[in-house]
Design a protein around this motif. Structure first.
Motif, mmCIF file in Angstrom:
data_model
loop_
_atom_site.group_PDB
_atom_site.id
_atom_site.type_symbol
_atom_site.label_atom_id
_atom_site.label_comp_id
_atom_site.label_asym_id
_atom_site.label_seq_id
_atom_site.Cartn_x
_atom_site.Cartn_y
_atom_site.Cartn_z
ATOM 1 N N ALA A 117 0.840 -1.030 -0.089
ATOM 2 C CA ALA A 117 -0.049 0.092 -0.101
ATOM 3 C C ALA A 117 0.884 1.430 0.091
ATOM 4 C CB ALA A 117 -0.936 -0.077 1.287
ATOM 5 N N GLY A 118 2.241 1.210 0.514
ATOM 6 C CA GLY A 118 2.899 2.349 0.702
ATOM 7 C C GLY A 118 2.476 3.094 1.999
ATOM 8 N N GLN A 119 2.995 4.234 2.321
ATOM 9 C CA GLN A 119 2.946 4.828 3.558
ATOM 10 C C GLN A 119 1.414 5.122 3.471
ATOM 11 O OE1 GLN A 119 5.077 5.539 1.060
ATOM 12 N NE2 GLN A 119 7.381 6.199 2.029
ATOM 13 N N ALA A 120 0.924 5.188 4.764
ATOM 14 C CA ALA A 120 -0.599 5.325 5.121
ATOM 15 C C ALA A 120 -0.586 5.993 6.213
ATOM 16 C CB ALA A 120 -1.400 4.170 4.996
ATOM 17 N N LEU A 121 -0.949 7.292 6.408
ATOM 18 C CA LEU A 121 -1.285 7.875 7.623
ATOM 19 C C LEU A 121 -2.370 7.761 8.133
ATOM 20 C CD1 LEU A 121 0.191 11.626 6.753
ATOM 21 C CD2 LEU A 121 1.558 9.539 7.393
ATOM 22 N N ALA A 122 -2.403 7.552 9.650
ATOM 23 C CA ALA A 122 -3.758 7.580 10.259
ATOM 24 C C ALA A 122 -4.097 9.164 10.846
ATOM 25 C CB ALA A 122 -3.536 6.863 11.558
ATOM 26 N N VAL A 123 -2.939 9.842 11.015
ATOM 27 C CA VAL A 123 -2.977 11.058 11.672
ATOM 28 C C VAL A 123 -1.841 12.129 10.916
ATOM 29 C CG1 VAL A 123 -3.019 12.812 13.416
ATOM 30 C CG2 VAL A 123 -4.447 10.763 13.644
ATOM 31 N N TYR A 124 -2.208 13.159 10.374
ATOM 32 C CA TYR A 124 -1.219 14.020 9.927
ATOM 33 C C TYR A 124 -1.528 15.300 11.007
ATOM 34 C CZ TYR A 124 1.110 17.296 6.509
ATOM 35 O OH TYR A 124 1.964 18.096 5.850
ATOM 36 N N ALA A 125 -0.453 15.546 11.923
ATOM 37 C CA ALA A 125 -0.653 16.316 12.978
ATOM 38 C C ALA A 125 -0.109 17.537 12.618
ATOM 39 C CB ALA A 125 -0.416 15.824 14.481
ATOM 40 N N ASP A 126 -0.726 18.779 12.313
ATOM 41 C CA ASP A 126 -0.137 19.853 12.038
ATOM 42 C C ASP A 126 -0.552 21.249 12.448
ATOM 43 O OD1 ASP A 126 1.990 21.158 9.982
ATOM 44 O OD2 ASP A 126 0.472 22.195 9.180
ATOM 45 N N ALA A 127 -1.383 21.225 13.611
ATOM 46 C CA ALA A 127 -1.715 22.309 14.378
ATOM 47 C C ALA A 127 -0.603 22.904 14.979
ATOM 48 C CB ALA A 127 -2.896 21.884 15.327
ATOM 49 N N SER A 128 -0.730 23.783 15.283
ATOM 50 C CA SER A 128 0.378 24.763 16.279
ATOM 51 C C SER A 128 0.568 23.962 17.662
ATOM 52 C CB SER A 128 0.594 26.123 16.281
ATOM 53 O OG SER A 128 -0.910 26.368 17.032
ATOM 54 N N ARG A 129 -0.559 23.537 18.065
ATOM 55 C CA ARG A 129 -0.406 22.988 19.569
ATOM 56 C C ARG A 129 -1.491 21.893 19.366
ATOM 57 N NH1 ARG A 129 3.091 25.682 19.545
ATOM 58 N NH2 ARG A 129 3.821 27.150 21.282
ATOM 59 N N VAL A 130 -1.228 20.561 19.536
ATOM 60 C CA VAL A 130 -1.586 19.348 19.489
ATOM 61 C C VAL A 130 -1.795 18.597 20.726
ATOM 62 C CG1 VAL A 130 -1.972 17.013 18.342
ATOM 63 C CG2 VAL A 130 -1.371 18.914 16.926
ATOM 64 N N LEU A 131 -2.887 18.269 21.416
ATOM 65 C CA LEU A 131 -3.066 17.558 22.767
ATOM 66 C C LEU A 131 -3.709 16.171 22.148
ATOM 67 C CD1 LEU A 131 -2.889 16.851 25.573
ATOM 68 C CD2 LEU A 131 -4.825 18.364 26.092
ATOM 69 N N MET A 132 -3.425 15.010 22.427
ATOM 70 C CA MET A 132 -4.069 13.691 22.384
ATOM 71 C C MET A 132 -4.097 12.861 23.687
ATOM 72 S SD MET A 132 -3.838 12.171 18.580
ATOM 73 C CE MET A 132 -3.872 12.913 17.058
ATOM 74 N N GLU A 133 -5.379 12.449 24.151
ATOM 75 C CA GLU A 133 -5.276 11.913 25.423
ATOM 76 C C GLU A 133 -6.305 10.732 25.260
ATOM 77 O OE1 GLU A 133 -5.331 14.266 29.279
ATOM 78 O OE2 GLU A 133 -6.692 15.417 27.912
ATOM 79 N N ASP A 134 -5.770 9.489 25.626
ATOM 80 C CA ASP A 134 -6.481 8.367 25.471
ATOM 81 C C ASP A 134 -7.199 8.057 24.160
ATOM 82 O OD1 ASP A 134 -6.551 7.837 28.263
ATOM 83 O OD2 ASP A 134 -7.965 9.640 28.602
ATOM 84 N N VAL A 135 -6.062 8.035 23.239
ATOM 85 C CA VAL A 135 -6.466 7.882 21.776
ATOM 86 C C VAL A 135 -5.684 6.706 21.046
ATOM 87 C CG1 VAL A 135 -6.111 8.905 19.686
ATOM 88 C CG2 VAL A 135 -6.940 10.316 21.398
ATOM 89 N N ASN A 136 -6.310 5.874 20.375
ATOM 90 C CA ASN A 136 -5.445 4.988 19.674
ATOM 91 C C ASN A 136 -5.326 5.338 18.402
ATOM 92 O OD1 ASN A 136 -6.261 3.136 21.975
ATOM 93 N ND2 ASN A 136 -8.341 2.395 20.983
ATOM 94 N N LEU A 137 -4.095 4.999 17.943
ATOM 95 C CA LEU A 137 -3.580 5.487 16.506
ATOM 96 C C LEU A 137 -3.138 4.235 15.839
ATOM 97 C CD1 LEU A 137 -1.831 8.726 17.086
ATOM 98 C CD2 LEU A 137 -4.142 8.450 16.517
ATOM 99 N N TYR A 138 -3.731 3.698 14.713
ATOM 100 C CA TYR A 138 -3.617 2.241 14.366
ATOM 101 C C TYR A 138 -3.288 2.412 12.927
ATOM 102 C CZ TYR A 138 -5.745 0.297 18.376
ATOM 103 O OH TYR A 138 -6.108 -0.019 19.724
ATOM 104 N N GLY A 139 -2.131 1.850 12.554
ATOM 105 C CA GLY A 139 -1.475 1.935 11.127
ATOM 106 C C GLY A 139 -0.534 0.898 10.841
ATOM 107 N N ASN A 140 -0.010 1.015 9.752
ATOM 108 C CA ASN A 140 1.331 0.191 9.401
ATOM 109 C C ASN A 140 2.423 0.994 9.188
ATOM 110 O OD1 ASN A 140 0.534 -2.957 8.935
ATOM 111 N ND2 ASN A 140 -1.180 -1.659 8.063
ATOM 112 N N GLN A 141 2.714 1.481 7.770
ATOM 113 C CA GLN A 141 3.929 2.307 7.753
ATOM 114 C C GLN A 141 3.384 3.768 7.813
ATOM 115 O OE1 GLN A 141 6.307 1.273 4.269
ATOM 116 N NE2 GLN A 141 7.288 3.191 4.170
#
Length: 324
Positions: A117-141
């Motif tokens: 499949a090639g690279q495959a992002l779950a999240v592209y995080a580009d906000a100036s401030r990013v907070l993630m709590e109790d989150v699942n991020l699933y992918g491969n490459q």
């Protein structure tokens, strides 16, 4: 990051909320991009690719494991008028703008193994401030991209995507109690990012080797800090590297983490360039578990001064985000 009064938009795929998709709820804010907003997602499977450019927003799920944003887009998929989608147009969720908070849900990219499949992002995080709590991020490459991009691409059109031709701006990112899963460079980018009490899950890859991080830290910036994290996935013993430098000044530090036997003795990889060992800032302190080691191939180990500096960075970031 003290919260303020904000409107709430309820998203429910079943039709009982204000909108059926997060994409539609975000579109409804187009005329008021600076107004603080909270998107509350009822449990369900949301097959969509939200793209968010707002000043101050919260995305909160009803149940962490049962509120799922999902897509299946890989970098090798075709793109209109071009040969492929590329890494930076493959994301399930794009977080742009000012302050982005994501809580209590799952974001995944099901494109599959990067070899196909090639690279495959779950999240592209580009906000100036990013907070993630109790989150699942699933992918491969390339599961999680922590912007900014490097200044220069290594292959023509390698940065095709929403930030290809924009200034590279610093971001500060904080991940608390998250689970992040992948196999090749699945946490990568140039952000100043802290991963606090997270579970890092390297999954088996066809090559037999996994790389957790691939920082592209700009010179002189803090880079990545993993603190009180656990590495435990499904990879073979001795097949996982803590990181490798996507760019020469890459910085990544592991502090007081529990490392499974999946982590190899060398710990770090120089990405086939010994010159990177002169500039990359890779370090580790207080590791426990069968994957810990007294000496890595390169990078500082058991340096009290550096460890204390990393603890100070952790305290600053926690204070900035208002997290205990």
């Amino acid at each position: 990051m003290t919260d303020i009064q904000r409107k709430t938009l309820v998203v429910d795929e079943g039709g009982t909320g204000d909108y059926r998709t997060l994409t539609d709820a975000v579109a409804a804010c187009a005329d008021t991009p600076n107004e603080p907003v909270r998107f509350y997602l009822k449990h369900g499977i949301y097959e969509e690719r939200p793209f968010i450019e707002l000043a101050d927003y919260i995305i909160e799920g009803e149940y962490r494991n049962a509120t799922v944003l999902t897509a299946s887009v890989g970098g090798r998929d075709p793109w209109p008028g071009e040969s492929k989608t590329g890494t930076f147009r493959s994301e399930t969720l794009f977080l742009g703008g000012g302050r982005a908070v994501v809580r209590n849900l799952t974001v995944q990219n099901n494109a599959g193994d990067g070899a196909k499949a090639g690279q495959a992002l779950a999240v592209y995080a580009d906000a100036s401030r990013v907070l993630m709590e109790d989150v699942n991020l699933y992918g491969n490459q390339d599961t999680l991209f922590t912007a900014p991009l490097p200044l220069k691409e290594r292959e023509e059109h390698g940065f095709r995507g929403p930030r290809e031709n924009t200034p590279r701006l610093d971001t500060v990112q904080y991940y608390k109690n998250c689970t992040i899963r992948g196999n090749i460079d699945f946490i990568f980018g140039g952000a100043n990012a802290v991963f606090d009490r997270c579970r890092i899950e390297p999954w088996h890859h066809a090559t037999g080797t996994c790389y957790i991080t691939a920082p592209s830290t700009p010179a002189g910036k803090p880079g990545y800090l993993f603190v009180n994290c656990t590495v435990q996935g499904s990879a073979a013993p001795g097949s996982v590297y803590l990181g490798r430098p996507w760019r020469a000044d890459a910085a990544c530090y592991w502090l007081d983490c529990v490392l499974s036997d999946e982590v190899c003795t060398d710990g770090w990889d120089n990405w086939r360039d010994p010159e990177n060992e002169k500039t990359a800032r890779f370090g580790e302190y207080g590791s426990t578990g069968p994957g810990s080691a007294a000496q890595r191939a390169f990078g500082s180990v058991d340096n009290d001064t550096e460890a204390n500096a990393q603890r100070e960075m952790l305290a600053r970031v926690r204070a900035e985000f208002g997290v205990e």
